[in-house]
Every structure is written in C-alpha cells, then in structure tokens.
Write a protein that holds these residues in place. Structure first.
Motif, short mmCIF file in Angstrom:
data_model
loop_
_atom_site.label_atom_id
_atom_site.label_comp_id
_atom_site.label_asym_id
_atom_site.label_seq_id
_atom_site.Cartn_x
_atom_site.Cartn_y
_atom_site.Cartn_z
N GLN A 153 0.25 3.59 -5.54
CA GLN A 153 -0.49 2.33 -5.61
C GLN A 153 0.40 1.15 -5.22
O GLN A 153 -0.04 0.22 -4.54
N GLU A 154 1.67 1.21 -5.65
CA GLU A 154 2.60 0.15 -5.31
C GLU A 154 2.87 0.13 -3.80
O GLU A 154 2.96 -0.95 -3.19
N ILE A 155 2.96 1.32 -3.21
CA ILE A 155 3.14 1.41 -1.76
C ILE A 155 1.93 0.79 -1.04
O ILE A 155 2.08 0.01 -0.10
N LEU A 156 0.72 1.13 -1.51
CA LEU A 156 -0.49 0.60 -0.89
C LEU A 156 -0.59 -0.91 -1.07
O LEU A 156 -1.07 -1.62 -0.19
N LYS A 157 -0.12 -1.41 -2.21
CA LYS A 157 -0.14 -2.86 -2.44
C LYS A 157 0.80 -3.58 -1.49
O LYS A 157 0.52 -4.68 -1.03
N GLN A 158 1.95 -2.96 -1.21
CA GLN A 158 2.95 -3.60 -0.36
C GLN A 158 2.70 -3.38 1.13
O GLN A 158 3.37 -3.99 1.96
N ALA A 159 1.75 -2.50 1.45
CA ALA A 159 1.47 -2.19 2.86
C ALA A 159 0.97 -3.43 3.59
O ALA A 159 0.28 -4.28 3.01
N ASP A 160 1.31 -3.51 4.87
CA ASP A 160 0.93 -4.68 5.67
C ASP A 160 -0.45 -4.51 6.29
O ASP A 160 -0.85 -5.29 7.14
N ILE A 161 -1.16 -3.47 5.90
CA ILE A 161 -2.53 -3.25 6.37
C ILE A 161 -3.45 -3.16 5.17
O ILE A 161 -3.05 -2.74 4.08
N GLY A 162 -4.69 -3.59 5.36
CA GLY A 162 -5.67 -3.51 4.28
C GLY A 162 -6.27 -2.12 4.17
O GLY A 162 -6.58 -1.48 5.18
N ILE A 163 -6.41 -1.65 2.94
CA ILE A 163 -6.95 -0.31 2.71
C ILE A 163 -7.95 -0.38 1.56
O ILE A 163 -7.67 -0.99 0.53
N PHE A 164 -9.12 0.22 1.76
CA PHE A 164 -10.00 0.40 0.62
C PHE A 164 -10.90 1.61 0.84
O PHE A 164 -11.09 2.08 1.96
N THR A 165 -11.43 2.11 -0.28
CA THR A 165 -12.31 3.28 -0.24
C THR A 165 -13.64 2.91 -0.89
O THR A 165 -13.67 2.14 -1.86
N LEU A 166 -14.72 3.44 -0.35
CA LEU A 166 -16.03 3.19 -0.94
C LEU A 166 -16.88 4.44 -0.87
O LEU A 166 -16.66 5.31 0.00
N ASN A 167 -17.82 4.56 -1.81
CA ASN A 167 -18.71 5.72 -1.81
C ASN A 167 -20.02 5.38 -1.11
O ASN A 167 -20.20 4.28 -0.59
N LYS A 168 -20.94 6.33 -1.12
CA LYS A 168 -22.19 6.16 -0.38
C LYS A 168 -23.05 5.05 -0.96
O LYS A 168 -23.90 4.48 -0.25
N LYS A 169 -22.86 4.72 -2.23
CA LYS A 169 -23.64 3.66 -2.86
C LYS A 169 -23.06 2.27 -2.59
O LYS A 169 -23.63 1.27 -3.03
N GLY A 170 -21.93 2.23 -1.88
CA GLY A 170 -21.34 0.94 -1.53
C GLY A 170 -20.33 0.44 -2.55
O GLY A 170 -19.79 -0.66 -2.40
#
Length: 410
Positions: free
Chosen positions: A76-93
């Motif tokens: 999670q810390e790696i993802l927070k410091q990443a210079d690209i935006g990342i997110f996940t979503l399910n079929k319900k949005g």
C-alpha cells in the motif's frame, strides 16, 4: 450402575467442554483475536498435548497474520508513493482502493464510488462507467489552475471470485509538451535545412548576375553588355527558376500535409483492399527476386476506413520496403492483416531489407525528413497523420538487414 452412569455424564460434560473450547478457539482465529491461551499445566496427558498444539497453532497463525499485514502495508505504501494513479472497482461501481495519486489527478477525495466523478466532469463519469478491460483512453481535465491530459489503461482481475477492474491513470501533459517541443525543433531544423539549400544558390546566382550589370553601385551602359554576359545571365535565371520551382513544390507539399481531409470511412474488405494495393503498385518497382506473402485472418476481415487514404499509406510503406530490398536476391515482403490480443484490427508490412538505422528511427515520421536523394520526406509523416485521423497509429520496428516492420493499428 450409579458410578458408571456418573462417569458417563462426567465424560460427556468433559467432551462438550473440550469441543466448546476448540470451537471458541476457531471463532477467535476467525475474528483475528490471538489472545486466547489454553492451560498446559493439566494432569491429563492427552489434554495437555492438545492444549500445547492449539497454543502453537495460535502462535503460528498470529505470525502469518502479522506478516501478511506488514506485507499489505508495504504494498500500500508503494502504491501511495507511485507516480501513477491506481484504483480498483467492482461491477457495481464501488471503488475498493484508490491511491493518493489517483485522488490528486481527479481532484477528489476520498474516492468511494464512480458516481462521485459526476461532480468533477459528466464526460469523465460516462467514460469510467463504460470502461472495459484492456481499454486505453485519453481524457483531458481542466480547472482554474491547470490542464491535465490523463491516459487511462484498464485490466481485469479476479479477487475472491469477484471480477475487479484495475484502472491505471497517468498525467502525460508534461510528456506531451516535451514531445511537442522536440517535434517542433526537429521540424524547424528540417525546414531551415531545406529552405537554406534552395535559397542559398538563388542568393549566390542573383549576386553574380547583379555584378554583370553593376560596378561599384553604378549600372553599366547597354553597349558594354556582351553576348557572353547575356548567356550567363540566362543560365543564372534558369537556375533561379528551377530552385524557385523546387521551393514552391516544397511549400505545396507542406500545404497538402496541413490540409489533409477528414477520412470518408466505409466498411472495406481487407482482402479486396490488399489485392487492390498490390495491383496498383508500379510493375517497374517490383523484382522477380522479391517474393510477396499475404496473410489475412480471419479471411473475411473488414475495416472501417477511408479506402483511398489507407491505400495511399499502404502503397507508400510497400514502396519503401521495395526500395530497401534493392540488390537483395532473397528479398521478402510479408503483409499480415488481423485482430490482435486487444481486439484491435491491424495491417503489418514487414521486409528483410536494409532497414532503418537506430540513430534515425525517431526522425522518420518528422515532416520533410528524408535520407533519399530524391525523397520529399512527406510520405511517412503523412501516413502517420492519416492513421491518427482514423483514431489509430503507425508504428515501426527495425533490425537492419533482418526485419523491418510497419504496423498500421486501427
């Protein structure tokens, strides 16, 4: 009988008590409560071993749990410091995870559901709502402070038997600015080179002609002009005319590049298109030493394109391939049309000719850049522009004298 009955009752109570303790143990593990301890100082040997085993199992599960927590926090810390935006979503949005960079790019915090994007931009919300796995999109966001060009890429994941969409976003505005500046520098360099090559002889010859008729700022008399001077003047004027014509042709080619019409698209059979292109090729440019191979899969592949413009691109690329194969006794051109793994239709032209040297491969799509003596340098740049107008791209990979491949991606 009384003693036996009493022993049976006590045995049942003991077994029930032990079962309840074991059930309570598993319930604690389920709730991630690792504080439970079983007494190991008991007189019954089997019960003592059972309690010791349960305590060891509890410690082991606790150790694995702590390791997983530490690893999750690390990722999670790696993802927070990443210079690209990342997110996940399910079929319900529902947005299951979004790093801080994604919240910064979209200028909204916290992100819990894609409906929140409707408050930023309705087009952005519609884009995310219709996003499918392996989609690549480019979206522009503008506010009072800045303008962002965001590149979106998506892929699918299966998490706990649930389909999850992973979306990666990156602000490429800076990269586009740098690329645009670099392209302008390359274009200006080519333009100045071409213009100077044309204008320099005109300036030099004009100066020579002026000297025929002017000495020390004084125009000579008509009776002083001899036949040789007239002949040299005519030759000079012919050269000036020729150079001026070349300059006009150069400007005209630049105008044709800027005034490319919007594609008039229609559904075209890939097989009919390629057969027509090969038929239109000049027979004088072909050689018996060069073999052609055409592969279309599926055979009934159809393209939604401007047939005239795409034919122009294919002819230009194949001509380049033929020129690179001059003197090659085993020349081979392979044309492949199909659908790639991302469900995108393509046409690829590859050859085993002299190819493109690594130091100029980034220059070949720059307008008016050419390595040919009689080339205009407009063909490939015009071809790339045509593909852009079709919503696609023209890419090249080259290993000199092994394989050079041009990919038309629709």
């Amino acid at each position: 009988m009384i003693l036996i009955t009493l022993q049976v009752v006590l045995l049942i109570q003991f077994i029930n008590h032990t079962n309840r303790k074991i059930a309570y143990f598993f319930e604690s593990v389920k709730n991630e409560d690792f504080t439970l301890r079983f007494p190991e100082q008991v007189h019954v040997k089997s019960l003592k071993e059972l309690n010791r085993s349960l305590n060891m199992l509890n410690e082991k599960i606790q150790e694995i749990h702590l390791k997983n927590q530490a690893q999750e926090k690390y990722y999670q810390e790696i993802l927070k410091q990443a210079d690209i935006g990342i997110f996940t979503l399910n079929k319900k949005g529902h947005i299951l995870f979004a790093n801080s960079k994604m919240e910064t790019l979209l200028n909204y915090k916290p992100l819990n559901h894609i409906k929140q994007l409707n408050q930023i931009d309705t087009k952005l919300y519609n884009l995310f709502s219709n996003l499918k796995p392996f989609d690549c999109e480019l979206v522009q966001l503008t506010n009072e402070r800045e303008k962002k060009q965001i590149s979106l890429k998506s892929t699918s994941l299966l998490l706990n038997n649930e389909d999850i969409l992973l979306v990666v976003a990156q602000d490429i505005h800076k990269e586009l600015d740098e690329k645009e500046t670099s392209s302008w520098i390359k274009l200006i360099r080519v333009l100045t080179h071409e213009i100077m090559n044309t204008v320099t002889p005109i300036t030099s010859i004009s100066d020579s002609i002026v000297k025929y008729f002017k000495t020390d700022s004084i125009i000579i008399e008509a009776n002083q002009i001899d036949e040789n001077t007239i002949k040299n003047t005519v030759k000079g004027l012919e050269v000036i005319k020729e150079q001026s014509g070349d300059l006009m042709a150069f400007v005209q080619s630049y105008r044709s590049f800027l005034n490319l019409p919007t594609p008039d698209k229609s559904i075209v059979s890939a097989k009919r298109l390629l057969d027509k292109v090969l038929l239109l090729m000049n027979p004088n440019e072909k050689s018996e030493a060069i073999s052609f191979e055409v592969n279309i899969k599926p055979i009934d592949l159809e393209l939604f394109v401007d047939e005239k413009q795409i034919s122009q691109v294919l002819i230009n690329v194949i001509k380049n391939a033929l020129q690179s194969l001059k003197g090659n006794d085993e020349g081979h051109i392979k044309i492949t049309a199909g659908i790639n793994s991302n469900k995108k239709k393509f046409i690829e032209i590859s050859d085993n000719g002299s190819g493109i040297q690594p130091n100029i491969i980034d220059e070949i799509f720059v307008p008016f850049f050419t390595t040919k003596e009689k080339g205009t340098g407009i063909g490939l740049s015009l071809s790339k522009q045509i593909l852009h107008l079709h919503g696609g791209n023209l890419n090249v990979i080259s290993i000199p004298y092994q394989e050079t491949s041009f990919l038309l991606l629709f």
